[in-house]
Structures are given as C-alpha cells and as structure tokens.
Design an enzyme around this catalytic site. Structure first.
Site, short mmCIF file in Angstrom:
data_model
loop_
_atom_site.label_atom_id
_atom_site.label_comp_id
_atom_site.label_asym_id
_atom_site.label_seq_id
_atom_site.Cartn_x
_atom_site.Cartn_y
_atom_site.Cartn_z
N SER A 187 36.95 44.23 43.98
CA SER A 187 35.99 43.15 44.20
C SER A 187 34.99 43.58 45.26
O SER A 187 35.37 43.86 46.40
CB SER A 187 36.71 41.88 44.68
N HIS A 199 34.65 43.90 39.85
CA HIS A 199 34.73 42.44 39.97
C HIS A 199 33.61 41.95 40.89
O HIS A 199 33.50 42.38 42.04
CB HIS A 199 36.10 42.06 40.54
N ASP A 259 31.92 38.65 42.58
CA ASP A 259 32.18 37.26 42.94
C ASP A 259 30.88 36.52 43.21
O ASP A 259 30.16 36.82 44.15
CB ASP A 259 33.07 37.21 44.19
N MET A 313 29.22 33.04 44.22
CA MET A 313 29.56 31.79 44.91
C MET A 313 28.29 31.01 45.22
O MET A 313 27.27 31.60 45.58
CB MET A 313 30.30 32.08 46.21
N HIS A 371 32.82 36.81 38.13
CA HIS A 371 33.63 35.62 38.42
C HIS A 371 32.71 34.54 38.99
O HIS A 371 32.25 34.65 40.13
CB HIS A 371 34.73 36.04 39.43
N MET A 413 32.01 31.30 40.60
CA MET A 413 32.54 30.18 41.39
C MET A 413 31.37 29.25 41.70
O MET A 413 30.91 29.12 42.84
CB MET A 413 33.18 30.72 42.67
N MET A 415 43.91 32.46 39.95
CA MET A 415 43.54 32.60 41.36
C MET A 415 44.80 32.49 42.22
O MET A 415 45.55 31.53 42.10
CB MET A 415 42.55 31.50 41.78
N ASP A 429 43.74 37.35 41.06
CA ASP A 429 42.67 37.54 42.06
C ASP A 429 42.99 36.80 43.35
O ASP A 429 43.13 35.58 43.35
CB ASP A 429 41.36 37.00 41.46
C1 DX5 Z 1 37.95 35.05 46.33
C2 DX5 Z 1 37.37 36.04 45.35
C3 DX5 Z 1 38.13 37.29 45.30
C4 DX5 Z 1 38.11 38.08 46.59
C5 DX5 Z 1 39.41 38.78 46.68
O1 DX5 Z 1 37.29 33.85 46.21
O2 DX5 Z 1 37.37 35.48 44.04
O3 DX5 Z 1 37.71 38.12 44.21
O4 DX5 Z 1 37.07 39.00 46.67
O5 DX5 Z 1 39.48 39.39 47.92
P1 DX5 Z 1 40.86 39.93 48.49
O6 DX5 Z 1 41.38 40.95 47.52
O7 DX5 Z 1 40.49 40.50 49.79
O8 DX5 Z 1 41.80 38.75 48.60
ZN ZN Z 2 37.01 36.84 42.32
#
Ligand code: DX5
Ligand code: ZN
Length: 227
Positions: free
Chosen positions: A11, A36, A38, A40, A69, A71, A140, A178
């Site tokens: 990620s 990956h 993320d 947000m 991903h 969010m 998650m 994840d």
């Molecule tokens: C959290 C993200 C993850 C995050 C994971 O909201 O969706 O993908 O980057 O990070 P680690 O592996 O550090 O928990």
């Molecule tokens: Zn993620």
C-alpha cells in the site's frame, strides 16, 4: 485443491510520496504482485489522500496491476475517472454504496475488476447477494483511514468465514486482507484463507522491501494451501 501463491499488495499510503515512482519501482523489483492505492475523501474516512491524477501517473511508471481501494462516500461519481486513469481493480465499501449492485455493474461495464470491502464491524451477511458478481472481496482488518494501525484479531474469523462463503459458491474472487498485516501475523491470515495481503507500513517502513515482500509471501505454509 490447487496450490495458490500468496499475492502481496504494497500500500503506497506508507510510501514516501515525494519519491513515489522510485518507491513503486522498488516494490515492483522486490516482487510485489499488485499495487494498493488508498483513496480517502475526508468524509467516509477521516483522512485525505489521492485521486485519479495520481492513479494515472502511477499507471505510467509501473506494470503492476493497480488495486484501487475507494474509501469515499460517492464512489459512483468517480468510477469513470478511476477507470480511465488505469485502475485494474476498483474496490468500494459496502457501507458507502447504497446501490451496491449497480455500482459493481458500473465498474465491470468499464472493463475494470470489481471489488467490495467491509469495515471490521460490518457483517459478511451484507455482501452475500453480491458475492457471485465480484472479482475481489476485501476484508478490512483495521478501521480504514490510516496506515500503521494494529490488526484487529476478530477479523481472522471473518476471513475464514469469507473463504468458506467464496468456496461455497465456487467463486474465484480474490480474498484480500488490509490493515495491520505484518510478517509475524501473515501466516495466520493466510491460513484463514486470504489470497492477497495488503501491507503498507510493514513494507515501506522497513529497510529492505524485497525481503519483507518475500517473507510475507513465504508465510503461506503448505498446510494453509487450501485450494
Ligand atoms: C487503511 C488502508 C490500508 C493501509 C494499510 O485505511 O486501507 O491500505 O494503507 O496500512 P498498514 O499495512 O500500515 O496497516
Ligand atoms: Zn487499503
């Protein structure tokens, strides 16, 4: 039963954004299977990250499939942008998509693989009906929003249940986990039935990305190869 190799999806949330292309090249050289990303929005989760322009830029510097991903609360409004930016997987949250079937179809119509994900407190019952339609199920194992959080142990049971649900309908969808994934809990997550491990801080906050990626992948014991 056929052996499946564990897939590793670094990620980029924990990468150095000022050197993003180098960071991506390093995990690609280091054996990553997916990248990956993320996304947000500051509404669905209390953090802001990246959007389609970054996905488009990433597409130009890596051959790794982009595992995006989302969010965000209004995923439908951005599917086209992320698809044209080069997303290979688009994963939406069941909590944020009231018309999940429509959203999943819209992703697939754009030639992108469709993923669905659930927060730790959301029941797998909420995705039973959509399961046959999806290409990826993301469990998650932290409350989304930040990297570097601790793995929520009760999610292991959810991974096993999700595995049984997918196998029960003969689905070939990838089961991804994840949040809080580390070398020392990877074996248990894979034994529970995960196909893909997302790891942010475990990889990017370590010294040797290739060593961590190899260690995560090697955590799949022969006994945990379930199909
Ligand atoms: C959290 C993200 C993850 C995050 C994971 O909201 O969706 O993908 O980057 O990070 P680690 O592996 O550090 O928990
Ligand atoms: Zn993620």
């Amino acid at each position: 039963m056929t052996a499946r190799t564990a897939l590793i999806a670094p990620s980029i949330l924990s990468a150095d954004f000022a050197r993003l292309a180098d960071e991506v090249a390093a995990v690609e050289r280091g054996g990553a299977d997916l990248l990956h990303v993320d996304v947000m929005d500051g509404h669905f989760v209390p953090n802001l990250t990246v959007g389609p322009p970054i996905v488009e830029s990433l597409k130009k510097v890596t051959k790794l499939p982009l595992d995006v991903h989302l969010m965000i609360t209004n995923a439908d409004a951005f599917l086209a942008d992320f698809a044209s930016a080069g997303a290979d997987y688009l994963t939406v949250h069941v909590e944020a998509c009231p018309h999940l079937h429509r959203t999943v179809q819209a992703v697939k119509e754009r030639g992108v693989k469709a993923g669905v994900t659930l927060n730790p407190a959301t029941s797998l019952h909420t995705i039973e009906e959509i399961l046959p339609d999806i290409d990826l199920l993301l469990i998650m194992s932290v409350n989304p929003g930040f990297g570097g959080q601790t793995f929520i142990e009760s999610c292991l049971h959810k991974v096993s249940t999700a595995r049984r649900m997918l196998d029960g309908i003969g689905s070939r969808a990838l089961l991804e986990v994840d949040g809080g994934v580390k070398v020392d809990n990877a074996a248990r997550i894979l034994a529970a039935g995960a196909d893909v491990l997302v790891a942010g801080s475990a990889i990017f906050c370590g010294d040797d990305y290739a060593v961590t990626i190899a260690a995560l992948r090697a955590a799949r014991q022969p006994a945990s190869v379930h199909r």
